[in-house]
Motif scaffolding. Structure first.
Motif, short mmCIF file in Angstrom:
data_model
loop_
_atom_site.label_atom_id
_atom_site.label_comp_id
_atom_site.label_asym_id
_atom_site.label_seq_id
_atom_site.Cartn_x
_atom_site.Cartn_y
_atom_site.Cartn_z
N VAL A 84 0.84 -1.20 0.00
CA VAL A 84 0.00 0.00 0.00
C VAL A 84 0.87 1.25 0.00
CG1 VAL A 84 -1.68 1.31 1.34
CG2 VAL A 84 -1.91 -1.17 1.15
N PHE A 85 1.95 1.21 0.79
CA PHE A 85 2.85 2.36 0.88
C PHE A 85 3.47 2.65 -0.47
CE2 PHE A 85 5.22 5.37 3.26
CZ PHE A 85 6.47 5.45 2.68
N CYS A 86 3.92 1.61 -1.17
CA CYS A 86 4.53 1.82 -2.49
C CYS A 86 3.51 2.33 -3.49
CB CYS A 86 5.15 0.51 -2.99
SG CYS A 86 6.63 0.02 -2.08
N THR A 87 2.25 1.85 -3.38
CA THR A 87 1.23 2.24 -4.34
C THR A 87 0.93 3.72 -4.24
OG1 THR A 87 0.24 0.06 -4.24
CG2 THR A 87 -1.14 1.83 -5.08
N TYR A 88 0.90 4.27 -3.01
CA TYR A 88 0.47 5.64 -2.84
C TYR A 88 1.60 6.61 -2.50
CZ TYR A 88 -4.15 3.61 -2.94
OH TYR A 88 -5.28 2.96 -3.34
N ALA A 89 2.51 6.21 -1.63
CA ALA A 89 3.52 7.16 -1.17
C ALA A 89 4.48 7.56 -2.28
CB ALA A 89 4.28 6.58 0.02
N PHE A 90 4.75 6.68 -3.22
CA PHE A 90 5.73 6.96 -4.25
C PHE A 90 5.08 7.27 -5.60
CE2 PHE A 90 8.07 4.29 -1.20
CZ PHE A 90 9.01 5.22 -0.81
N ALA A 91 3.77 7.46 -5.61
CA ALA A 91 3.09 7.82 -6.84
C ALA A 91 3.18 9.33 -7.04
CB ALA A 91 1.63 7.38 -6.79
N GLY A 92 3.05 9.75 -8.29
CA GLY A 92 3.12 11.17 -8.60
C GLY A 92 1.74 11.76 -8.85
N SER A 93 1.72 13.03 -9.20
CA SER A 93 0.46 13.71 -9.48
C SER A 93 0.66 14.72 -10.60
CB SER A 93 -0.08 14.41 -8.24
OG SER A 93 0.79 15.45 -7.83
N ILE A 94 -0.44 15.12 -11.21
CA ILE A 94 -0.44 16.16 -12.25
C ILE A 94 -1.46 17.21 -11.84
CG2 ILE A 94 -0.83 16.69 -14.67
CD1 ILE A 94 -0.17 13.78 -15.32
N THR A 95 -1.04 18.45 -11.81
CA THR A 95 -1.94 19.55 -11.51
C THR A 95 -1.85 20.59 -12.62
OG1 THR A 95 -0.26 20.80 -10.29
CG2 THR A 95 -1.56 19.21 -9.03
#
Length: 233
Positions: free
Chosen positions: A13-24
């Motif tokens: 779960v940590f890898c799925t969310y903590a290391f994901a990026g975002s676009i704004t």
């Protein structure tokens, strides 16, 4: 054994969310916007009374500094093949005030969609699908809620009320969760994107589309803005 298993779940779960990026980004309109069309609701006294008169069309809405609302922004290509479970939370389309709110919405294939009718008048939901089964369901004043699900991905089809022809909205049924719709601020954010290079598309019902390539890295926030102009004469 339980400690090892719990540790594995936490790490996943940590890898799925903590290391994901975002676009704004922010979406704007360039130029002088055409006058918003006035919707005449006199034909239905309930609609007219709820809105305290006639209202402007939501097809082209601008905020301060010409920011553009009702723009659908999504990852068009670049995602690795994967199966994404639909959102557990229901999507809601409210027919209150004899208009569809939100005017533009994205849902995931298989996600439950609730149509609400708080107006105390007759509506009908006519989904103009081509890939999913088209349907036309009546919602009399006593039917306050209707639940449906679109099971197949299908990009941008219209939903309308045949009783009130000005009632028109747009639905995108997506195979993945990486999309957003702008409000009056023109701002959007797409979260939890795995690292990669993607084609991002911004769609507007009157102004067409804009695309751009963006590379997302682990635990990063990428910014990309779009500017639309008026349709050509």
């Amino acid at each position: 054994m339980k400690k090892i298993l719990l540790g594995f779940i936490f790490s996943s779960v940590f890898c799925t969310y903590a290391f994901a990026g975002s676009i704004t980004g922010t979406i704007k309109f360039d130029g002088t916007a055409p006058h918003s069309r006035l919707i005449h609701m006199d034909a239905d006294p309930v609609c007219y009374a709820v809105n305290k008169g006639n209202v402007n069309s939501p097809a082209l809405v601008l905020g301060d500094n010409n920011t553009l609302g009702n723009v659908f922004v999504y990852i068009k290509s670049g995602l690795a093949k994967s199966s994404y479970p639909p959102f557990a939370q229901d999507a809601v389309i409210n027919q209150g005030g004899c208009n569809y709110t939100p005017h533009v919405i994205g849902v995931m294939a298989g996600q439950k969609v609730k149509f609400l009718n708080p107006d105390g008048t007759l509506h009908n939901v006519h989904a103009m699908c081509q890939i999913n089964p088209e349907f036309n369901a009546s919602m009399p004043d006593f039917r306050k809620e209707m639940e449906v699900a679109f099971t197949k991905p299908e990009f941008m089809f219209q939903v309308r009320c045949d009783v009130h022809p000005w009632m028109q909205g747009w639905i995108a049924v997506m195979p993945h969760p990486f999309f957003a719709v702008t409000g009056l601020s023109g701002q959007f954010e797409i979260k939890n994107i795995p690292a990669g290079t993607y084609q991002i598309e911004a769609w507007h019902e009157k102004l067409g589309t804009k695309t751009a390539a963006v590379t997302v890295t682990d635990n990063s926030a990428q910014k990309i803005d779009f500017t639309f102009s008026g349709p050509k004469e």
